[in-house]
Design a protein around this motif. Structure first.
Motif, PDB file in Angstrom:
ATOM      1  N   PRO A  35       5.075   6.163  -0.971  1.00  0.00           N
ATOM      2  CA  PRO A  35       4.589   6.640   0.334  1.00  0.00           C
ATOM      3  C   PRO A  35       4.506   8.161   0.385  1.00  0.00           C
ATOM      4  CG  PRO A  35       6.289   4.969   0.608  1.00  0.00           C
ATOM      5  CD  PRO A  35       6.255   5.309  -0.846  1.00  0.00           C
ATOM      6  N   ASP A  36       3.575   8.649   1.168  1.00  0.00           N
ATOM      7  CA  ASP A  36       3.439  10.091   1.350  1.00  0.00           C
ATOM      8  C   ASP A  36       4.434  10.621   2.372  1.00  0.00           C
ATOM      9  OD1 ASP A  36       0.795  10.572  -0.213  1.00  0.00           O
ATOM     10  OD2 ASP A  36       0.364   8.859   1.088  1.00  0.00           O
ATOM     11  N   GLU A  37       4.887   9.751   3.279  1.00  0.00           N
ATOM     12  CA  GLU A  37       5.794  10.162   4.346  1.00  0.00           C
ATOM     13  C   GLU A  37       6.910   9.142   4.471  1.00  0.00           C
ATOM     14  OE1 GLU A  37       3.395  10.158   7.809  1.00  0.00           O
ATOM     15  OE2 GLU A  37       2.007  11.706   7.103  1.00  0.00           O
ATOM     16  N   LEU A  38       8.087   9.618   4.872  1.00  0.00           N
ATOM     17  CA  LEU A  38       9.221   8.734   5.141  1.00  0.00           C
ATOM     18  C   LEU A  38       9.851   9.168   6.452  1.00  0.00           C
ATOM     19  CD1 LEU A  38      11.214   6.489   4.400  1.00  0.00           C
ATOM     20  CD2 LEU A  38      12.482   8.148   3.020  1.00  0.00           C
ATOM     21  N   TYR A  39       9.935   8.225   7.387  1.00  0.00           N
ATOM     22  CA  TYR A  39      10.497   8.495   8.706  1.00  0.00           C
ATOM     23  C   TYR A  39      11.699   7.596   8.940  1.00  0.00           C
ATOM     24  CZ  TYR A  39       6.421  11.243  10.181  1.00  0.00           C
ATOM     25  OH  TYR A  39       5.449  12.202  10.308  1.00  0.00           O
ATOM     26  N   LEU A  40      12.699   8.132   9.619  1.00  0.00           N
ATOM     27  CA  LEU A  40      13.875   7.368  10.032  1.00  0.00           C
ATOM     28  C   LEU A  40      13.826   7.168  11.536  1.00  0.00           C
ATOM     29  CD1 LEU A  40      16.599   9.156   7.859  1.00  0.00           C
ATOM     30  CD2 LEU A  40      15.326   7.066   7.348  1.00  0.00           C
ATOM     31  N   VAL A  41      14.094   5.927  11.967  1.00  0.00           N
ATOM     32  CA  VAL A  41      14.000   5.573  13.386  1.00  0.00           C
ATOM     33  C   VAL A  41      15.285   4.893  13.829  1.00  0.00           C
ATOM     34  CG1 VAL A  41      11.493   5.337  13.343  1.00  0.00           C
ATOM     35  CG2 VAL A  41      12.917   3.354  12.828  1.00  0.00           C
ATOM     36  N   ALA A  42      15.411   4.710  15.141  1.00  0.00           N
ATOM     37  CA  ALA A  42      16.615   4.120  15.726  1.00  0.00           C
ATOM     38  C   ALA A  42      16.414   2.631  15.982  1.00  0.00           C
ATOM     39  CB  ALA A  42      16.984   4.843  17.022  1.00  0.00           C
ATOM     40  N   GLU A  43      15.967   1.898  14.985  1.00  0.00           N
ATOM     41  CA  GLU A  43      15.697   0.470  15.127  1.00  0.00           C
ATOM     42  C   GLU A  43      16.182  -0.271  13.889  1.00  0.00           C
ATOM     43  OE1 GLU A  43      11.524   0.108  15.555  1.00  0.00           O
ATOM     44  OE2 GLU A  43      11.393   1.349  17.356  1.00  0.00           O
ATOM     45  N   VAL A  44      16.421  -1.564  14.063  1.00  0.00           N
ATOM     46  CA  VAL A  44      16.687  -2.423  12.907  1.00  0.00           C
ATOM     47  C   VAL A  44      15.331  -2.883  12.388  1.00  0.00           C
ATOM     48  CG1 VAL A  44      17.826  -4.508  12.079  1.00  0.00           C
ATOM     49  CG2 VAL A  44      18.907  -3.135  13.850  1.00  0.00           C
ATOM     50  N   ASN A  45      14.717  -2.005  11.616  1.00  0.00           N
ATOM     51  CA  ASN A  45      13.329  -2.266  11.236  1.00  0.00           C
ATOM     52  C   ASN A  45      12.980  -1.500   9.962  1.00  0.00           C
ATOM     53  OD1 ASN A  45      10.747  -3.313  11.427  1.00  0.00           O
ATOM     54  ND2 ASN A  45      10.006  -1.693  12.761  1.00  0.00           N
ATOM     55  N   ALA A  46      11.984  -2.003   9.265  1.00  0.00           N
ATOM     56  CA  ALA A  46      11.415  -1.316   8.110  1.00  0.00           C
ATOM     57  C   ALA A  46       9.944  -1.678   8.069  1.00  0.00           C
ATOM     58  CB  ALA A  46      12.112  -1.728   6.816  1.00  0.00           C
ATOM     59  N   GLY A  47       9.139  -0.757   7.613  1.00  0.00           N
ATOM     60  CA  GLY A  47       7.713  -1.049   7.556  1.00  0.00           C
ATOM     61  C   GLY A  47       6.961  -0.001   6.760  1.00  0.00           C
ATOM     62  N   VAL A  48       5.812  -0.405   6.269  1.00  0.00           N
ATOM     63  CA  VAL A  48       4.898   0.496   5.586  1.00  0.00           C
ATOM     64  C   VAL A  48       3.564   0.418   6.304  1.00  0.00           C
ATOM     65  CG1 VAL A  48       3.699   1.047   3.426  1.00  0.00           C
ATOM     66  CG2 VAL A  48       6.041   0.178   3.366  1.00  0.00           C
ATOM     67  N   ALA A  49       3.013   1.573   6.635  1.00  0.00           N
ATOM     68  CA  ALA A  49       1.701   1.637   7.286  1.00  0.00           C
ATOM     69  C   ALA A  49       0.798   2.517   6.442  1.00  0.00           C
ATOM     70  CB  ALA A  49       1.826   2.190   8.700  1.00  0.00           C
ATOM     71  N   GLU A  50      -0.496   2.233   6.517  1.00  0.00           N
ATOM     72  CA  GLU A  50      -1.462   2.953   5.704  1.00  0.00           C
ATOM     73  C   GLU A  50      -2.641   3.354   6.561  1.00  0.00           C
ATOM     74  OE1 GLU A  50      -2.456   1.975   1.278  1.00  0.00           O
ATOM     75  OE2 GLU A  50      -3.947   0.956   2.525  1.00  0.00           O
ATOM     76  N   ARG A  51      -3.116   4.574   6.333  1.00  0.00           N
ATOM     77  CA  ARG A  51      -4.327   5.004   7.026  1.00  0.00           C
ATOM     78  C   ARG A  51      -5.502   4.253   6.419  1.00  0.00           C
ATOM     79  NH1 ARG A  51      -6.561  11.177   8.074  1.00  0.00           N
ATOM     80  NH2 ARG A  51      -8.432  10.545   9.206  1.00  0.00           N
TER      81      ARG A  51
END
Length: 534
Positions: A108-124
């Motif tokens: 991935p080009d970017e990695l973000y941390l969030v306040a959720e029990v979640n994981a995901g990959v998104a693509e433009r």
């Protein structure tokens, strides 16, 4: 029908969804051209002008929907997430990089941390994902806190698996089109005028048909990603990760409701970094069985006809049917994936700064113990106030507190203190005058006799318990207990823990007996040093 045929049909329907707008615009343009060149008359010019204006407004609404469809593949800003670079979090990035390369996918080009029990990959997306674009991964800090490193690898492999399966690549494009369809429909339904809703009717109907058609394609995608994760991280580890996810989700919801939001009625927050970071403490204090009990006690949402994920039980069953491999599931007590995050306290604090509501920065911060104590006092005061008001009204304005020497902070507002409430019970006023003055719903106001007493009794019990707690807090005999393995509460002296419920039951019985409660309180001296005259 084979999977590939279903996927191609979904893609064809997806193209048709976009063509709805093109067809409507073409039809309106032809209608307007005929109106202006063939049908325009001076006698009905006002009517024809109104029709032309209406078609222009409808065209603008349709163009808005088409624009939303085209923008659906773009990566949107994430204001409630913390972006981390490979330099800031090398260990975490290394896990992501190693998994992506093992799957055969780009990092991935970017990695973000969030306040959720979640994981995901998104693509433009370009051409609905048929042409690869910039890729972003999102990981939840609570997820990292609850997964071991091997289980995290299984989750990462699943997410990259949505892009890696060559046999489902066409289906992947169709699935990414689901997002475009949903966002387009939302743009119509979220419009500010009835015109938006009216134009959206054919889009909604078409979207439902498309979602039903792509339903089986979506599920095939999830199962294929599960199989790939099992090949990479191990069958047993992947199954264990799937079992853990709903447990973590339930535990995190419980934490937010019970702990993180504890100070909300008080205008207070936990210490900096602990609004989300305190979840680590709950996980460390509870055994796996206790966490599972939280999930078992929560109402599970009913399956929806457009769900893209098969039931978790079905996914686990499919994985366990795979051949055994040489990758053994590690023990639950292996290090958590959160250990991959450097300076986790700072990251939790940064996440708070991005996610807490506007104005939260001005709220006071209390330690967990102070927060438990403040909330317990506020709750006890709330429980006891209806009882104290009812006793005050039953005693009348002539009954004052002058004969009593008990110091009770709750009595500083002019309402009766604990001693006066117990005296009123001894005089037989509880069921003669007090109970009728305790607020109750209209339907309960018509109850009489034993039915009325049984309805009011729990409220009297809670009110009296709240007064006892306030009395013990003032006496310095009660302390806070954050109880990460249970529920936040006050700790009372041992004799109170053992005998308080029975003493309260006796005090609120059909024939009130306050002697047991008075005996418990007899030796308790308030912090001011004044005797507790009860």
């Amino acid at each position: 029908m084979t999977y590939q045929l279903r996927a191609l049909r979904a893609l064809a329907l997806l193209a048709g969804f976009h063509l709805i707008g093109v067809a409507l615009l073409a039809a309106m343009a032809a209608f307007d051209w005929l109106m202006v060149t063939r049908w325009l008359t001076a006698r009905a010019a006002w009517f024809e002008g109104m029709v032309l204006t209406s078609t222009v407004l409808v065209a603008l609404v349709i163009l808005r929907g088409m624009y939303a469809f085209l923008r659906a593949g773009r990566l949107q800003p994430l204001p409630e997430a913390v972006a981390v670079s490979p330099e800031e979090q090398p260990e975490l990035w290394e896990q992501v990089r190693a998994t992506a390369e093992a799957i055969g996918e780009g990092v991935p080009d970017e990695l973000y941390l969030v306040a959720e029990v979640n994981a995901g990959v998104a693509e433009r997306n370009r051409l609905l994902g048929l042409v690869p674009g910039r890729r972003r991964m999102v990981l939840g800090l609570p997820l990292l806190a609850g997964l071991t490193v091997p289980r995290l690898r299984a989750v990462l492999a699943h997410e990259f698996g949505h892009y890696a399966n060559s046999d489902t690549r066409t289906g992947g494009a169709a699935m990414r089109g689901r997002l475009a369809v949903v966002q387009t429909v939302e743009s119509f339904l979220g419009g500010s005028t009835p015109l938006h809703h009216a134009v959206g009717i054919p889009y909604v109907a078409y979207a439902r048909m498309f979602l039903r058609t792509s339903y089986s394609v979506a599920r095939r995608q999830e199962l294929a990603a599960d199989r790939l994760a099992a090949r990479h991280a191990g069958r047993d580890t992947t199954a264990a990760a799937l079992r853990t996810l709903p447990v973590l989700s339930a535990a995190y919801s419980h934490y937010l409701e019970t702990y993180a939001a504890m100070g909300e009625p008080l205008g207070a927050l936990p210490p900096v970094g602990e609004v989300y970071g305190g979840f680590r403490r709950l996980l460390a204090a509870r055994e796996e069985e206790q966490l599972a009990a939280l999930a078992a006690g929560r109402h599970q949402p009913r399956p929806h006809e457009y769900d893209t994920h098969p039931p978790t039980a079905e996914r686990i069953a499919r994985i366990t049917e795979l051949p055994a491999d040489d990758q053994q599931e590690v023990a639950v007590h292996e290090r958590a994936a959160l250990a991959l995050v450097r300076d986790a306290d700072r990251v939790f604090a940064a996440l708070e700064a991005r996610t807490l509501p506007h104005g939260a920065a001005g709220l006071r911060r209390l330690s967990w113990d102070d927060l438990v104590m403040a909330r317990a006092v506020a709750d006890a005061d709330g429980w006891s106030r209806p009882l104290r008001v009812a006793v005050a009204r039953a005693l009348g304005p002539s009954a004052r507190r002058g004969d009593h020497t008990m110091t009770d902070p709750a009595a500083d507002d002019g309402l009766p203190g604990l001693a006066e409430v117990l005296d009123a019970f001894d005089r037989g006023l509880l069921w003669m005058a007090v109970a009728d003055r305790i607020p109750k719903p209209d339907q309960a106001a018509r109850l009489t006799g034993a039915s009325a007493r049984n309805f009011v009794r729990p409220r009297v019990f809670d009110g009296l318990a709240g007064m006892v707690q306030l009395h013990l807090v003032e006496a310095g005999e009660a302390g806070p207990d954050i109880a990460w393995s249970g529920r936040p509460r006050l700790t009372l002296p041992e004799e109170f823990e053992a005998g308080l419920d029975d003493a309260l039951d006796a005090a609120v019985g059909d024939t009130p007996d306050t002697a047991p409660l008075r005996a418990l309180l007899a030796d308790r001296v308030p912090a001011t040093g004044a005797p507790a005259a009860v």
